[in-house]
Scaffold this motif. Structure first.
Motif, PDB file in Angstrom:
ATOM      1  N   ASP A  94     120.061  55.295 -12.754  1.00 48.21           N
ATOM      2  CA  ASP A  94     119.026  56.071 -12.094  1.00 48.21           C
ATOM      3  C   ASP A  94     119.048  55.751 -10.593  1.00 48.21           C
ATOM      4  N   TYR A  95     118.325  56.521  -9.838  1.00 47.90           N
ATOM      5  CA  TYR A  95     118.199  56.178  -8.428  1.00 47.90           C
ATOM      6  C   TYR A  95     116.856  56.652  -7.909  1.00 47.90           C
ATOM      7  N   GLY A  96     116.397  56.045  -6.852  1.00 45.75           N
ATOM      8  CA  GLY A  96     115.102  56.455  -6.350  1.00 45.75           C
ATOM      9  C   GLY A  96     114.827  55.962  -4.945  1.00 45.75           C
ATOM     10  N   LEU A  97     114.005  56.739  -4.255  1.00 40.83           N
ATOM     11  CA  LEU A  97     113.544  56.358  -2.926  1.00 40.83           C
ATOM     12  C   LEU A  97     112.241  55.586  -3.077  1.00 40.83           C
ATOM     13  N   MET A  98     112.090  54.537  -2.308  1.00 39.63           N
ATOM     14  CA  MET A  98     110.811  53.827  -2.313  1.00 39.63           C
ATOM     15  C   MET A  98     110.302  53.836  -0.887  1.00 39.63           C
ATOM     16  N   ILE A  99     109.188  54.475  -0.688  1.00 41.56           N
ATOM     17  CA  ILE A  99     108.707  54.599   0.681  1.00 41.56           C
ATOM     18  C   ILE A  99     107.379  53.881   0.823  1.00 41.56           C
ATOM     19  N   PHE A 100     107.358  52.914   1.716  1.00 41.59           N
ATOM     20  CA  PHE A 100     106.129  52.195   2.002  1.00 41.59           C
ATOM     21  C   PHE A 100     105.575  52.771   3.295  1.00 41.59           C
ATOM     22  N   ALA A 101     104.469  53.468   3.187  1.00 43.31           N
ATOM     23  CA  ALA A 101     103.954  54.133   4.371  1.00 43.31           C
ATOM     24  C   ALA A 101     102.817  53.324   4.979  1.00 43.31           C
ATOM     25  N   ASP A 102     103.173  52.309   5.664  1.00 46.13           N
ATOM     26  CA  ASP A 102     102.202  51.509   6.399  1.00 46.13           C
ATOM     27  C   ASP A 102     103.004  50.571   7.266  1.00 46.13           C
ATOM     28  N   LYS A 103     102.606  50.464   8.518  1.00 44.38           N
ATOM     29  CA  LYS A 103     103.447  49.632   9.388  1.00 44.38           C
ATOM     30  C   LYS A 103     103.314  48.161   9.024  1.00 44.38           C
ATOM     31  N   ARG A 104     102.249  47.807   8.324  1.00 40.33           N
ATOM     32  CA  ARG A 104     102.072  46.387   8.018  1.00 40.33           C
ATOM     33  C   ARG A 104     103.120  45.860   7.049  1.00 40.33           C
ATOM     34  N   TYR A 105     103.749  46.764   6.307  1.00 35.67           N
ATOM     35  CA  TYR A 105     104.786  46.305   5.378  1.00 35.67           C
ATOM     36  C   TYR A 105     105.958  45.663   6.111  1.00 35.67           C
ATOM     37  N   ALA A 106     106.138  46.061   7.372  1.00 36.19           N
ATOM     38  CA  ALA A 106     107.296  45.564   8.097  1.00 36.19           C
ATOM     39  C   ALA A 106     107.158  44.088   8.446  1.00 36.19           C
ATOM     40  N   ARG A 120     111.445  60.381  -8.625  1.00 35.19           N
ATOM     41  CA  ARG A 120     112.673  60.300  -7.830  1.00 35.19           C
ATOM     42  C   ARG A 120     112.340  59.642  -6.514  1.00 35.19           C
ATOM     43  N   ALA A 121     111.127  59.823  -6.088  1.00 35.58           N
ATOM     44  CA  ALA A 121     110.670  59.130  -4.892  1.00 35.58           C
ATOM     45  C   ALA A 121     109.259  58.641  -5.142  1.00 35.58           C
ATOM     46  N   VAL A 122     108.984  57.448  -4.698  1.00 34.14           N
ATOM     47  CA  VAL A 122     107.636  56.917  -4.802  1.00 34.14           C
ATOM     48  C   VAL A 122     107.159  56.608  -3.400  1.00 34.14           C
ATOM     49  N   ILE A 123     105.996  57.101  -3.073  1.00 32.61           N
ATOM     50  CA  ILE A 123     105.445  56.832  -1.751  1.00 32.61           C
ATOM     51  C   ILE A 123     104.155  56.035  -1.928  1.00 32.61           C
ATOM     52  N   VAL A 124     104.069  54.914  -1.271  1.00 34.08           N
ATOM     53  CA  VAL A 124     102.827  54.140  -1.315  1.00 34.08           C
ATOM     54  C   VAL A 124     102.152  54.301   0.033  1.00 34.08           C
ATOM     55  N   PHE A 125     101.019  54.965   0.039  1.00 37.24           N
ATOM     56  CA  PHE A 125     100.285  55.157   1.282  1.00 37.24           C
ATOM     57  C   PHE A 125      99.356  53.977   1.490  1.00 37.24           C
ATOM     58  N   GLY A 126      99.674  53.162   2.447  1.00 40.41           N
ATOM     59  CA  GLY A 126      98.803  52.040   2.759  1.00 40.41           C
ATOM     60  C   GLY A 126      99.116  50.819   1.913  1.00 40.41           C
ATOM     61  N   VAL A 127      98.559  49.712   2.323  1.00 38.64           N
ATOM     62  CA  VAL A 127      98.737  48.476   1.572  1.00 38.64           C
ATOM     63  C   VAL A 127      97.579  48.357   0.589  1.00 38.64           C
ATOM     64  N   PRO A 128      97.874  48.257  -0.682  1.00 37.53           N
ATOM     65  CA  PRO A 128      96.780  48.294  -1.668  1.00 37.53           C
ATOM     66  C   PRO A 128      96.002  46.994  -1.783  1.00 37.53           C
ATOM     67  N   TYR A 129      95.302  46.660  -0.729  1.00 35.03           N
ATOM     68  CA  TYR A 129      94.421  45.501  -0.798  1.00 35.03           C
ATOM     69  C   TYR A 129      93.250  45.803  -1.715  1.00 35.03           C
ATOM     70  N   VAL A 130      92.733  44.772  -2.335  1.00 35.79           N
ATOM     71  CA  VAL A 130      91.500  44.984  -3.092  1.00 35.79           C
ATOM     72  C   VAL A 130      90.349  45.121  -2.115  1.00 35.79           C
ATOM     73  N   TYR A 131      89.238  45.566  -2.622  1.00 34.40           N
ATOM     74  CA  TYR A 131      88.066  45.737  -1.782  1.00 34.40           C
ATOM     75  C   TYR A 131      87.561  44.347  -1.402  1.00 34.40           C
ATOM     76  N   THR A 132      87.865  43.946  -0.174  1.00 34.68           N
ATOM     77  CA  THR A 132      87.666  42.537   0.160  1.00 34.68           C
ATOM     78  C   THR A 132      86.205  42.178   0.387  1.00 34.68           C
ATOM     79  N   MET A 181     101.125  54.391  11.557  1.00 32.22           N
ATOM     80  CA  MET A 181     100.570  54.795  10.269  1.00 32.22           C
ATOM     81  C   MET A 181     100.116  53.561   9.547  1.00 32.22           C
ATOM     82  N   THR A 182      98.859  53.496   9.234  1.00 31.77           N
ATOM     83  CA  THR A 182      98.384  52.338   8.503  1.00 31.77           C
ATOM     84  C   THR A 182      97.075  52.689   7.822  1.00 31.77           C
ATOM     85  N   SER A 183      96.813  52.041   6.731  1.00 30.61           N
ATOM     86  CA  SER A 183      95.545  52.274   6.048  1.00 30.61           C
ATOM     87  C   SER A 183      94.570  51.168   6.383  1.00 30.61           C
ATOM     88  N   LYS A 184      94.818  50.499   7.462  1.00 36.16           N
ATOM     89  CA  LYS A 184      93.914  49.462   7.933  1.00 36.16           C
ATOM     90  C   LYS A 184      92.518  50.046   8.037  1.00 36.16           C
TER      91      LYS A 184
END
Lengths: 526, 762
Positions: B676-688, B619-631, B504-507
């Motif tokens: 408070d508590y929350g899930l933080m989900i980074f949905a992009d393999k590049r985050y790893a 309660r949960a935040v999902i970030v789809f992809g790495v938010p690069y600027v328009y390069t 999964m990546t927004s590459k």
């Protein structure tokens, strides 16, 4: 005939029921059917008793209408008048459709409430079985006391009863089924229709305008599902679509909502920025593409989908947002600010008002998720280490016998505690658990609660201040006697036959005592 | 409680304190002692603002001669209100403790739109209209006209303020925007101008960034603030962009057309005045010769025409002769305009530096550098002389004159890019001249130079070393504080694969891939089923979000999500979005139901930076992809190049830094406080990857174990379920006490102080 005084709303002739020709009457409060040539009804149902009506599919040879009652029984009417059968049936159906919901609300609420209470409370259910089903007291008597008990709570919950919202997915739930020959079949229930109307008021308006003058109900819904309005992503087909106006109306509604402005300054994005950059400054490119001319068709349809979802969600959430909250928002701004800066855990005596948990089914709650063990797993090295430590300790372990009591004292204590010992005198009744089989025990329990219930009814009549109560006392007395004869005696005899022991006596004594008190009470009253 | 911070008595308006707050105050105290600048990162929800305020107020009270003023800059109006509210709380505590009357004056300042009480003017909805209308009622010449001609309408609130309020000091107290308005109504004074004049003697001023960073406004509002002030930039993770924005100019063909009409109007007005009132022009000429650029008396109301950035020496010089007379100046502007028009008539992209541009303009139309520099100042003078009432009409020519002044003043740090069309629509001619600032330090330099301490703080400033580099200053303290937690209340997870093992990546190459989109949809669907409250989903760009939402719709994923939660999707229209948000909010307050998914676009979110609304249902935040600027953007490329040459920051480093600060900003919203508590989900393999992960704030990184990298959707759901279940257990204050929450006694113990010393890390 009593029914003559009733208002007859519809008469349908040549309706068959159980292969017998007859006439169907729809009256103000009930539906009735009488065989031909006779002046009495063999079938008569109050509308309140009817759960639903079913009709035979269109293509079928027999044109039928079935009424399903709350009790589970059903009655089928066969419309036999060849030329007008379909029309007759539809007329009946329509009328019933209008009538049934009116009665449904009134009657079923009580019934449902009773049903719910019985289902939720197994003890009550057993009691109901013992007393009502075995005809010790009548159902009315049973409920008369029960419902009034709950009436306080009941009325409370009635007053601030939450309006039922709309499921967000109701549109998703209307799943079309293919019928095999390139057609789609949608199943609509009244609930879904109501949801559609509440979410899309423009559709309701259209419905009122067009049905039944211009088209039938069926036609209307067919068109609805075919329309561009339902499938927002498709390209608008043309002007003959009656729903194209709806889309425009919705747009207008949304716009007017937007122009009214947002009352809550915390979420008003327009006023968030304190000093926006003037036009022409800044690095962000000016969004010149927003005018629709150079937007591709695809982008247009994409944004239509987004609009549709937002509108849908807005309408759904609006459906259960009371209006006064909308207006009170602005006042609450200050409170919101306060809330936003508050750190309750830093506050000393956090006098936070908690809402107590009101559980209807407590077992459901207590069997909830089990807390998981902490995640600190010990490594195998740890385990080995600890084992070796324990072994080491055990090796050097010496019991310090000086602090243990002498063996003679210990054995005397044990004898004192064993059955027959000094301390165990009078513990004989314990054995009842082993002596009596469980079914007898449970029967005994049921009898006990039933007797308690009856006595509660009985004692609730005192002081006997009205003639009605006096009458009730007498009735309850006879009920109690009936109970004694029908339930207690057989049980007592059974027990005595099987176990000629003293174990049932306490129960007996208890009953006798109660009866004595009651006799006294009665005497003093009379 | 009363704290002893390194010898300073600090009143802290709560009974308990977080260890990191204590540590934060220590660092802050050191910075103030050293009279230097500081960069401090502390997680959101740990009471940054109150720590800052308590310490600085205590410092001001203890050393009134060392620190005379606190200037607190925040980003949005609600934020400003929040700060004032916290300040009120603090001051209440002070008065309760000391029982002395409060002698502090603190006030919020905002634009006219938020402060105007004039019945007609304040009913206008847009800031620009309010400003224009206000100007047409309060400009100095209008008032002069009113003097001889009473039928000329003026603002009675301003008149009243000018006559009486200017001499009277506003009584000490804490004033938020509404308080100011109330006070103004009571006295009949204009709250806006009252606030502006009061900030000079106020102890604490709370306003937005622009009043300090945008030279156009800063010059007017913040010019006379004392040097011995402490400046705090809160939520400063985006400060470089604010700086750059305030110095950049875009010129389109439309601007030029409007400028053309402006010039014509000017010309007509001049010729008309010449016939009737030639002496007026003569007078202006005389003034310009003498070098008096402006009689400062009436300047505060004429704010539209202030100069972008004029170095001080220019103000001493006389306006050059070639543009001194009105006709000559208009002719000069015409020539400049024609030149710009000619430059926009190109068919290929041009990028050049400012010296190149100046050379070209000299060769083509013989415009010298010196008169260009005076352009803005000269125009201001002219507009005043001509007594132009509605200044908003002249925004185009003002913009051009600002551009002229900027382009001729700075040799370095700017670039000019002329694009004949947009990249996406190469067939439609839409020429734009971007005059783009690449060096954020230019705008912020005067701030660092002038004030004795500048504190830059936010929840997400990692990596810390980059801010001093790009803003070009030398901080005395650089510290990042972690969040001490009694339980792990945040759960960052990096999802790298779908259940089908497709990455999964927004590459860019794979983002349109069907499998990627489907997996993203499945992730959201599964999460919507297990998360009890709201979910906020972020996308990297608006267009990407639109595409994904459309294909989710086609695949029926959205329908399924709807079964679990309501969906709101951010649109490009801010008004519509806030409408949707409001409906949501209602729902929350009405029923306590928070089953909502907000789907947002990353960049829009940043530009609006709304912090408050997200709070309540993240309660949960999902970030789809790495938010690069328009390069591919040329402006960005130019900036990257500049960063590399000037600050030795590699392109990739900066891009990753920028993307990660946005991502951190998004997920940071999931946690509102320690309870408070929350899930933080980074949905992009590049985050790893280590280079991405390493740039997340320390307080998030700490909880990112190796076990939560590159998960599949199923694994994520399992971990998430486990986490949510654990967090839903009751959490009491006693659980926190001694670990992440301290009483005064606990704070004073020896080993706790040692522990606290470890919290701050440079």
């Amino acid at each position: 005939m009593a029914s003559l005084s009733e208002e007859v709303l519809l008469v349908v002739k040549r309706v068959r029921q159980r292969k017998q020709d007859g006439t169907l009457y729809l009256m103000a409060e009930r539906i009735a059917w009488g065989p031909e040539g006779k002046d009495r009804f063999t079938v008569s149902h109050l509308y309140a008793d009817i759960r639903c009506q079913k009709i035979s599919p269109d293509g079928k040879a027999k044109i039928q209408l079935q009424l399903v009652l709350h009790t589970g029984e059903s009655t089928t009417f066969h419309f036999a008048n060849e030329s007008t059968a379909l029309k007759d049936r539809d007329a009946t159906k329509e009328l019933l459709q209008q009538l049934l919901p009116k009665f449904k609300k009134k009657a079923n609420k009580e019934l449902e409430e009773k049903n719910r209470m019985l289902q939720e409370d197994p003890v009550l259910f057993q009691l109901y079985k013992d007393l009502v089903v075995s005809q010790v007291i009548s159902a009315e008597e049973f409920w008369a006391n029960r419902l009034s008990l709950n009436s306080v709570e009941h009325s409370l919950s009635n007053n601030n009863k939450q309006e039922v919202g709309i499921s967000a997915a109701f549109l998703a739930d209307i799943r079309p089924q293919t019928d095999g020959c390139n057609g789609l079949r949608y199943n609509l229930t009244t609930d879904i229709i109501e949801s559609i109307f509440r979410t899309y008021p423009t559709v309701k308006q259209k419905y009122a305008e067009n049905v039944p003058h211009n088209m039938t109900e069926k036609e209307f819904w067919t068109r609805f599902f075919q329309s561009h309005y339902f499938h927002r992503d498709r390209i608008n087909t043309g002007l003959q679509d009656i729903f194209s106006e709806c889309a425009k109306e919705d747009e207008k509604g949304l716009k007017s909502m937007v122009t009214q402005g947002v009352k809550n300054p915390m979420v008003d994005l327009l006023s968030l920025e304190d000093k926006t950059l003037d036009e022409g400054y800044g690095t962000a490119t000016v969004p010149t593409t927003s005018n629709s001319s150079n937007k591709s068709l695809r982008e247009n349809s994409n944004s239509a989908i987004i609009k549709r979802f937002n509108h849908h969600s807005a309408m759904v959430s609006k459906a259960y947002t009371p209006l006064d909250i909308l207006t009170s928002l602005f006042v609450a701004f200050q409170v919101k600010l306060q809330e936003a800066i508050e750190y309750d855990d830093l506050q000393g005596d956090s006098g936070r008002k908690t809402i107590s948990l009101n559980l209807k089914k407590s077992d459901r709650y207590s069997h909830g998720p089990i807390p998981l063990q902490s995640q600190h797993y010990s490594t195998s090295q740890d385990i080995i280490n600890s084992i070796s430590i324990i072994q080491h300790e055990m090796r050097s372990y010496k019991p310090r016998l000086t602090q243990v009591m002498s063996s003679s004292a210990a054995s005397s204590a044990i004898t004192a505690l064993s059955p027959g010992g000094v301390l165990m005198q009078g513990g004989g009744q314990q054995t009842i658990n082993q002596l009596v089989p469980t079914d007898v025990q449970s029967e005994l329990k049921h009898l006990y609660t039933a007797a308690g219930e009856l006595l509660r009814h009985f004692w609730s009549c005192f002081p006997v201040s009205t003639p009605f109560l006096e009458e009730k006392v007498v009735k309850m007395k006879s009920n109690l006697e009936k109970f004694q004869v029908m339930k207690l005696r057989p049980f007592q005899e059974k027990i005595q036959r099987q176990y000629l022991s003293t174990s049932v006596r306490p129960q007996n004594i208890f009953w006798g005592g109660n009866a004595g008190i009651w006799q006294n009470g009665k005497c003093s009253k009379k | 409680m009363k704290l002893n911070i390194d010898g300073l008595l600090v009143c802290f308006p709560y009974d308990y304190i977080y260890p990191e707050q204590y540590s934060y105050m220590l660092e802050l105290k050191r910075t103030l002692d050293a009279k230097g600048h500081g960069v401090l990162e502390m997680p959101s929800g740990t009471g940054k603002t109150i720590s800052l305020l308590s310490l600085i107020v205590a410092y001001q009270k203890a050393y009134p001669l060392e620190v005379t003023k606190l200037i607190y800059c925040s980003r949005t109006v609600p934020e400003i209100e929040k700060v004032v509210e916290e300040l009120k709380k603090l001051m209440d505590y002070y008065t309760k403790q000391t029982e002395a009357k409060n002698d502090f004056l603190a006030l919020a300042l905002s634009s006219r739109k938020n402060l105007c009480i004039h019945p007609e003017v304040s009913s206008l909805r847009f800031g620009k209209e309010v400003d224009g209308k206000c100007h047409s009622l309060t400009a100095s010449y209008i008032r002069a006209q009113h003097h001889c001609n009473p039928s000329q309408p003026v603002c009675q609130f301003y008149e009243e303020f000018d006559a009486v309020g200017r001499q009277v000091l506003i009584p000490p107290g804490i004033y938020n925007l509404n308080d100011l308005k109330d006070f103004g109504r009571r006295k009949g004074w204009c709250p806006y101008f009252l606030a502006r004049s009061s900030i000079l003697h106020a102890n604490i001023v709370v306003y937005s960034y622009n009043y300090l960073l945008d030279p156009k406004i800063a010059d007017l509002v913040s010019k006379e603030l004392a040097k011995k002030s402490v400046v705090v930039f809160d939520e400063a993770h985006n400060i470089d962009n604010v700086c750059i924005d305030s110095m950049s100019v875009n010129i389109t063909r439309r601007t030029l057309d409007r400028c053309q009409t402006n010039v014509e109007t000017l010309q007509n007005t001049i010729s008309r005045i010449k016939e009737t009132d030639a002496a007026k022009l003569q007078e202006e000429y005389r003034r310009l010769v003498e070098g008096l650029t402006e009689a400062n008396v009436a300047r505060e109301t004429d704010m539209y025409l202030s100069n972008p950035v004029l170095p001080d020496e220019i103000l001493q010089e006389a306006v050059p002769g070639s543009i001194r007379t009105a006709e000559h100046f208009v002719g000069f502007m015409k020539r400049f305009l024609e030149y710009l028009k000619a430059r926009l008539r190109i068919h290929h992209v041009v990028q050049e530096s400012t010296p190149q541009f100046l050379k070209d303009i000299y060769e083509k139309v013989c415009i010298d550098r010196k008169p260009l520099r005076f352009c803005a100042e000269r125009l201001r003078s002219l507009l005043r002389t001509l007594e132009i009432a509605d200044i908003a009409d002249f925004s185009a020519i003002t913009l051009i004159s600002h551009f002229a002044t900027l382009v001729s003043t700075y040799n370095k740090g700017f670039t000019i890019i002329i694009e004949p069309f947009e990249d996406r629509t190469p067939t439609i001619a839409n020429p734009v001249l971007h005059f783009s600032c690449m060096d954020p330090s230019i705008a912020i330099k005067p701030v660092f130079g002038r004030f004795q301490s500048v504190i830059i703080t936010s929840g997400t400033l990692s990596p810390l070393d980059i801010y001093p580099r790009i803003l070009d200053f030398r901080p005395v303290t650089v510290a990042s504080f972690t969040m001490t937690l009694a339980r792990t209340c945040l759960c960052p997870l990096i999802v790298g694969r779908g259940n089908d093992q497709v990455a999964m990546t927004s590459k860019f190459e794979t983002r349109e891939d069907f499998a990627v989109i489907r997996n993203y949809g499945n992730l959201l669907l599964e999460m919507s089923a297990i998360v009890p409250d709201g979910i906020v989903a972020f996308f990297t760009s608006y267009i990407y979000m639109e595409n994904i939402v459309a294909s989710w719709y086609e695949q029926g994923i959205l329908e399924n999500i709807q079964r679990n939660k309501l969906i709101f999707i951010e649109t490009q229209d801010a008004a519509e979005t806030s409408m949707a948000l409001m409906l949501n909010k209602n729902k929350i307050s009405a029923n306590g139901v928070r089953n909502i998914i907000l789907i947002k676009c990353k960049r829009l979110f940043i530009s609006f930076s709304f912090q408050p609304p997200v709070h309540h249902y993240g309660r949960a935040v999902i970030v789809f992809g790495v938010p690069y600027v328009y390069t591919q953007s040329r402006i960005l490329k130019a900036r990257l190049e500049y960063l590399r040459d000037q600050f030795q920051i590699r392109e990739n480093d900066f891009l990753t830094f920028d993307a990660m600060r946005h991502a951190a900003q998004c997920v940071g919203r999931a946690i509102r406080g320690k309870t408070d508590y929350g899930l933080m989900i980074f949905a992009d393999k590049r985050y790893a990857r280590a280079d991405k992960r390493g740039k997340l704030p320390r307080w998030i990184q700490e909880h990112l174990t190796d076990g939560s990298l590159n998960l599949t959707i199923d694994e994520t759901v399992q971990l998430g379920k486990h986490f949510l279940r654990q967090m839903a257990q009751p959490f009491r204050q006693e659980d926190q006490l001694g670990l992440s929450l301290l009483t005064l006694e606990q704070l004073q113990s020896e080993d706790m102080l040692q522990k606290i010393a470890q919290i701050a890390q440079a």
